[in-house]
Motif scaffolding. Structure first.
Motif, short mmCIF file in Angstrom:
data_model
loop_
_atom_site.label_atom_id
_atom_site.label_comp_id
_atom_site.label_asym_id
_atom_site.label_seq_id
_atom_site.Cartn_x
_atom_site.Cartn_y
_atom_site.Cartn_z
N PRO A 1 -5.72 -10.25 8.41
CA PRO A 1 -6.72 -9.52 9.21
C PRO A 1 -6.83 -8.03 8.87
CG PRO A 1 -4.86 -10.15 10.56
CD PRO A 1 -4.70 -10.87 9.27
N SER A 2 -5.75 -7.45 8.35
CA SER A 2 -5.87 -6.00 8.12
C SER A 2 -6.84 -5.66 6.99
CB SER A 2 -4.51 -5.32 7.94
OG SER A 2 -3.67 -6.03 7.10
N VAL B 1 -9.98 -4.20 9.16
CA VAL B 1 -9.93 -3.23 10.25
C VAL B 1 -10.00 -1.77 9.80
CG1 VAL B 1 -8.74 -4.78 11.82
CG2 VAL B 1 -7.39 -3.28 10.36
N GLY C 1 -8.95 1.98 8.94
CA GLY C 1 -7.88 2.79 9.51
C GLY C 1 -6.83 3.22 8.51
N TYR D 1 -4.65 5.44 6.00
CA TYR D 1 -4.30 6.86 5.96
C TYR D 1 -5.11 7.53 4.85
CZ TYR D 1 -1.44 11.03 6.13
OH TYR D 1 -1.02 12.33 6.27
N ASN E 1 -3.15 -0.63 4.32
CA ASN E 1 -2.12 -1.11 5.23
C ASN E 1 -1.61 -2.49 4.86
OD1 ASN E 1 -2.17 1.22 6.74
ND2 ASN E 1 -3.87 0.49 7.99
N LEU E 2 -2.22 -3.10 3.85
CA LEU E 2 -1.63 -4.34 3.34
C LEU E 2 -1.48 -4.18 1.83
CD1 LEU E 2 -4.13 -7.30 3.00
CD2 LEU E 2 -4.89 -5.01 3.56
N GLU E 3 -0.62 -4.97 1.27
CA GLU E 3 -0.32 -4.81 -0.14
C GLU E 3 -1.54 -5.18 -0.98
OE1 GLU E 3 2.92 -7.13 -1.69
OE2 GLU E 3 3.25 -5.69 -3.31
N ASP F 1 -0.75 -1.45 -6.05
CA ASP F 1 -0.39 -0.68 -4.86
C ASP F 1 0.40 0.56 -5.23
OD1 ASP F 1 -0.52 -0.25 -2.21
OD2 ASP F 1 0.81 -1.86 -1.59
N THR G 1 0.10 10.76 -0.31
CA THR G 1 -0.01 9.33 0.03
C THR G 1 1.32 8.73 0.48
OG1 THR G 1 0.44 8.73 -2.26
CG2 THR G 1 -1.87 8.86 -1.60
N GLY G 2 2.42 9.28 -0.01
CA GLY G 2 3.71 8.65 0.27
C GLY G 2 4.03 7.52 -0.69
N TYR G 3 3.18 7.31 -1.67
CA TYR G 3 3.50 6.29 -2.68
C TYR G 3 4.76 6.70 -3.42
CZ TYR G 3 -0.78 3.46 -2.59
OH TYR G 3 -1.78 2.59 -2.25
N ASP G 4 5.53 5.69 -3.87
CA ASP G 4 6.71 6.03 -4.66
C ASP G 4 6.53 5.58 -6.11
OD1 ASP G 4 6.93 3.34 -4.38
OD2 ASP G 4 8.84 3.36 -3.33
N MET H 1 -2.71 -5.51 13.51
CA MET H 1 -3.19 -6.51 12.55
C MET H 1 -2.41 -6.46 11.24
SD MET H 1 -5.38 -8.29 13.95
CE MET H 1 -6.04 -8.22 15.60
N ASP I 1 4.10 -5.95 5.65
CA ASP I 1 3.29 -4.77 5.32
C ASP I 1 3.67 -3.57 6.19
OD1 ASP I 1 1.72 -5.76 3.19
OD2 ASP I 1 0.41 -6.83 4.58
N ARG J 1 6.40 -1.70 4.49
CA ARG J 1 5.85 -0.87 3.42
C ARG J 1 5.18 0.39 3.98
NH1 ARG J 1 3.06 -4.89 1.40
NH2 ARG J 1 4.78 -5.76 0.24
N ARG K 1 6.05 4.59 3.62
CA ARG K 1 5.14 5.66 3.17
C ARG K 1 5.00 6.73 4.22
NH1 ARG K 1 1.42 1.14 0.49
NH2 ARG K 1 2.83 0.78 -1.25
N ARG L 1 8.04 8.82 3.77
CA ARG L 1 7.95 9.66 2.56
C ARG L 1 7.01 10.84 2.78
NH1 ARG L 1 9.81 8.01 -2.42
NH2 ARG L 1 8.22 9.36 -3.32
N ARG L 2 5.87 10.57 3.42
CA ARG L 2 4.91 11.66 3.65
C ARG L 2 5.48 12.71 4.59
NH1 ARG L 2 0.79 7.31 4.01
NH2 ARG L 2 0.87 7.35 6.27
N ASP M 1 -3.48 5.05 12.17
CA ASP M 1 -4.07 4.61 13.43
C ASP M 1 -3.26 3.44 13.99
OD1 ASP M 1 -6.00 6.40 12.80
OD2 ASP M 1 -7.63 4.94 12.58
#
Ligand code: SF4
Lengths: 605, 270
Positions: free
Chosen positions: A12-13, A16, A18, A20, A247-249, A253, A298-301, B14, B19, B22, B26, B29-30, B144
């Motif tokens: 579902p994500s 939606v 939202g 970041y 918010n999902l892989e 990613d 982003t906070g990605y590593d 949702m 996830d 994960r 992040r 990390r941020r 959010d």
């Protein structure tokens, strides 16, 4: 906003929003655009082009740009049940309420998804059926160099790299806001790099024999030459310093930075190599700066330093020197995809993880590699692997193509021989206790527009299946894994890649027969295409067979800057197994230089 | 250990558990807060979560714990000012550090190292390790539907799995108050659901501790959560089906978590 019970929907994500770093959506902006990606969220969100253009449009004060992805079937069913329409992710606004819906068309097998999304959005499928108040439907993206099969469904098409042209399109929409649909489309058609297919009809000619059987003999071209748009300077063009964080892989990613655009190698089968010419490099300082900003925000590593051929980058060493200290302190991995594993291995191979090594060898013999101008030798591969095996690597992937022009069984046998040699080499040189994991993959060659092979035949089923069978059996004897690409989907890809405007009816039929998500093998069925072609009395061999060089090709109205004569000359050289050096070594006068689109040497070196 | 309490509401409700892991990575990390990375080829941060929520279920009482560098230091460096006894214990524990983060001797060493100052900012290094700044930093870069509501610095891994036995939920839907619920906790009570394609009939009476009508549109229930688990969405769909009510659109919000004796899970308890 539609009221779908998302708890009954897979992933579902996807639906939606939202994420970041989503820019603020200006509902009062003059121009409202919805970017549509005709594949699922995880594929679409991985696309760098869409990331760039989304931020570019939202950076304009008079534009608001939202997103929409092709929903999975269960979500589409829920929409039907509720009699609801497809909405944007950010504000849940129905697509049909936007000024423009813009499709980013990345590959041929997502064409039917354009129709799927339009219908779910309750936007009339065909340009001719749309009325005042319906959004303007745009298509662009890599496939735009020949979008004739989608021409009936697109109010206009923009060809080439979007950074500059999309801004002009948005400005044009602002100026023409409130005017009639016809006026808006006519104004967009005037923009450089854009064209409205409905304003430039094409004709199809047939011969009828004494028994009344019709054969197709050729077509006329639209009465407009459209110049493919290219960004001049990769250090100056728009580039977002951040990215949305899903918010999902998703498929890719991670943060992504383009280190250069274009490719200097001129592999003769590769469309990207020709349509993204010339090579335009970014400075290593700029790439490093961008990378840090992207990672911090982003906070990605993980960051991927992208290009079509990373080892060609003139400043690779400097870039790695800039990035390594930062990466170490911040626990970041950087990856260099499409790194040619020759001289670089010792220095840059990921010393920690010993992940698998990939070689796009493409053809089994040196002769055939010369034909396709693939600059890699068996010696390169073996010497690099000797080093790698001594360092402890134990996993290798080799990529090949079957059905290349002039290919014989000897070329196919050489694929197995190379794999056997690697197998023996591993047993001699290995220092790891693991058994060798050798994976051979073979796709089917697809003759694409704007390559020297655009006139070549697509190989027959019998021939491809024989080659696949041979490799499967031979490689199995040594326990080497063999994966091959499905012939059927390659047929559809060739049909659509070389397709003309008559295929609009075919696509509509395929879609109406349930053809969606054709890029997903569990959904794809060639039968739908074959049936639709039959209904439209179109012979598929017109598209799969060798093309007459004297015949007009459906995409001949597009000017990518590379001359037709250059393609013909490259084709002749291919037949003689002669190679052409890459643009770092010398300019081969492909046509960009004389048009002022290339300086004759690689920018940034 | 940094222990956090957070809300997970729409649209983050949702997001699946995997996830969410994960996503938290992040956010952390941020935020720039100082956290520990595991050793090895593929260093990753070490985060521990309270029992996973079902997709679509919201919560105002989720918890997680993150290892700080000081947790690792405490475990790996023999302490010069510690007593001989604890030093020996630490060295004997060294080999197990990767596997079990909450060995008692490591905790002891940690409290010796930090004394009562665990909540203060380390002004020498500029490293942020006080609860208030951590909370602020995380909320500044959250997404959010995720909001961090409390933060503690603890010396040991709270081991949520060992503590959490029950959770209370609110179920809101127009007319849901008319459900017949009295018999749920009295003897056998069956609900039906489909799992992996097969219809399952299950007696849930001993997985439900408490159930009560709040008002005509809301009921409250305390259900098994953790090792023995009754999914809140499965519970309400089953009960609604038994009453001939369509549960579509029900809003479920997890309120509190409890231990085996039904004491609310608080940081003091962990
Ligand atoms: S003009 Fe010359 S250097 Fe430029 S892309 Fe063409 S062949 Fe390469």
């Amino acid at each position: 906003m539609n009221k779908i019970d998302l708890t009954k929907i897979t992933k579902p994500s996807r639906y939606v929003g939202g994420e970041y770093n989503t820019p603020k959506i200006k509902k009062d902006a003059k121009v409202q655009i919805c970017f549509c990606f005709p594949d699922v969220y995880e594929v679409g969100m991985s696309n760098l082009g869409m990331r760039i253009l989304y931020y570019m449009l939202n950076s304009l004060d008079f534009v608001s740009c939202e997103r929409c992805f092709a929903p999975w079937e269960d979500y589409a069913e829920a929409l039907h049940e509720k009699d609801a329409e497809l909405c944007s992710l950010e504000s849940g606004t129905p697509l049909k309420n936007f000024d423009m819906v813009a499709f980013s068309v990345q590959y041929e097998l997502c064409y039917t998804n354009v129709l799927y999304m339009l219908e779910l959005a309750k936007i009339p499928l065909r340009t001719a059926e749309r009325k005042q108040g319906d959004p303007i439907v745009l298509a662009g993206g890599p496939c735009s160099v020949n979008l004739e099969p989608l021409a009936d469904f697109c109010d206009f098409i923009d060809i080439g790299e979007g950074e500059d042209v999309l801004k002009r399109i948005a400005e044009c929409l602002a100026v023409t806001k409130g005017k009639s649909r016809a006026d808006i489309v006519a104004a967009l058609d005037q923009l450089e790099g854009c064209y409205a297919p409905s304003l430039h009809p094409v004709g199809f000619f047939y011969e009828t024999d004494s028994e009344g059987n019709r054969t197709f003999v050729g077509q006329s071209l639209p009465d407009k030459v459209v110049k493919q748009q290219k960004v001049a300077d990769m250090n100056a063009c728009f580039c977002p310093e951040t990215a949305q964080v899903p918010n999902l892989e998703i498929i890719h990613d991670r943060a992504v930075v383009e280190i250069f655009r274009g490719c200097a190698n001129g592999c003769r089968f590769c469309q990207a190599g020709f349509i993204y010419r010339p090579v335009r490099e970014r400075t290593p300082e700029y790439v490093a700066e961008l990378s840090k900003k992207l990672l911090d925000s982003t906070g990605y590593d993980e960051i991927s330093l992208n290009s079509l051929s990373t080892s060609d980058y003139s400043h690779l060493r400097e870039l790695i020197d800039y990035l390594t200290p930062y990466a170490e302190v911040n626990h970041v991995n950087y990856s260099l995809p499409s790194l040619r594993m020759d001289s670089f291995l010792g220095e840059y191979a990921d010393k920690k993880r010993k992940s698998s090594l990939t070689f796009a060898v493409e053809a089994g013999t040196q002769r055939l590699r010369n034909v396709i101008n693939k600059n890699i030798t068996e010696e390169n591969v073996l010497s690099c692997l000797t080093q790698a095996f001594q360092m402890g690597y134990s996993s290798v992937k080799l990529y090949f193509m079957l059905g290349l022009p002039t290919e014989t069984m000897d070329d196919v046998k050489a694929i197995a021989e190379l794999a056997y040699k690697i197998h023996a080499l591993y047993n001699r040189e290995k220092c790891s206790k693991k058994p060798l994991k050798l994976n051979v993959s073979a796709s089917v060659f697809i003759p694409k527009p704007f390559t020297p092979f655009q006139w070549e035949a697509f190989d027959s089923r019998e021939s491809v299946e024989e080659k696949q069978r041979y490799l499967k059996e031979t490689l199995r004897k040594k326990g080497i894994a063999f994966n091959y690409h499905d012939y059927d989907s390659s047929v559809a890809e060739t049909l659509l890649a070389r397709g003309d405007r008559r295929l609009g009816n075919v696509l509509e039929r395929v879609y109406k027969q349930g053809g969606i998500m054709d890029g997903w093998c569990e959904y794809f069925a060639l039968g739908r295409y074959i049936d639709a072609l039959k209904c439209e009395k179109i012979d598929i061999n017109e598209f799969l067979g060798a093309q007459d060089v004297n015949k007009v090709l459906p995409w001949d109205y597009v000017d990518i800057g590379v001359n037709r004569e250059y393609f013909l000359a490259e084709r002749e050289k291919a037949y003689k197994a002669e190679t052409t050096p890459n643009c770092y070594k010398q300019c081969n006068n492909c046509g960009l230089l004389e048009r002022g689109m290339c300086s004759g040497k690689v920018v940034g070196t | 250990m940094i222990v956090l309490k957070y809300e997970k509401t729409y649209p983050s409700s949702m997001v699946s558990h995997i996830d969410t892991v994960r996503l938290m990575n992040r956010i952390i990390r941020r935020s720039g807060i100082d956290i520990a990375y595991s050793a090895g080829f593929n260093p990753h941060m070490e985060i521990f979560f309270s029992p996973a929520l079902s997709l679509g279920v919201e919560s105002v009482c989720e918890m997680m714990a993150i290892k700080q560098p000081s947790d690792i230091e405490a475990q790996t460096k023999p302490l010069s000012n510690a007593t001989a006894k604890s030093t020996i214990e630490i060295s004997s524990a060294e080999s197990q550090i990767e596997v079990n983060a909450s060995k008692d001797c490591a905790e002891e060493a940690h409290s010796i190292l930090h004394g009562h100052n665990a909540d203060a900012i380390n002004t020498n290094t500029g490293i942020i390790n006080d609860a208030q700044s951590i909370l602020q930093r995380l909320n500044a870069v959250t997404v959010d539907g995720i909001r961090f509501t409390a933060c503690w610095i603890k010396e040991k891994n709270p081991n949520f799995a060992a503590h959490v036995y029950y959770a209370s939920y609110l179920f809101c839907l127009e007319g849901i108050g008319s459900l017949k619920i009295d018999d749920i906790t009295k003897g056998e009570y069956f609900i039906e659901y489909i799992e992996k394609g097969t219809l399952i009939k299950k007696d849930i009476s001993d997985l439900v501790k408490f159930v009560e009508v709040r008002d005509k549109d809301c009921i409250e229930a305390t259900l098994a959560c953790g090792n023995k688990n009754l999914k809140a969405d499965r519970f309400i769909c089953g009960v609604c089906a038994n009453n001939g009510i369509n549960a579509e659109g029900v809003k479920i919000v997890k309120q509190k978590m409890f231990d085996e004796q039904l004491n609310e899970i608080t940081v003091a308890l962990l």
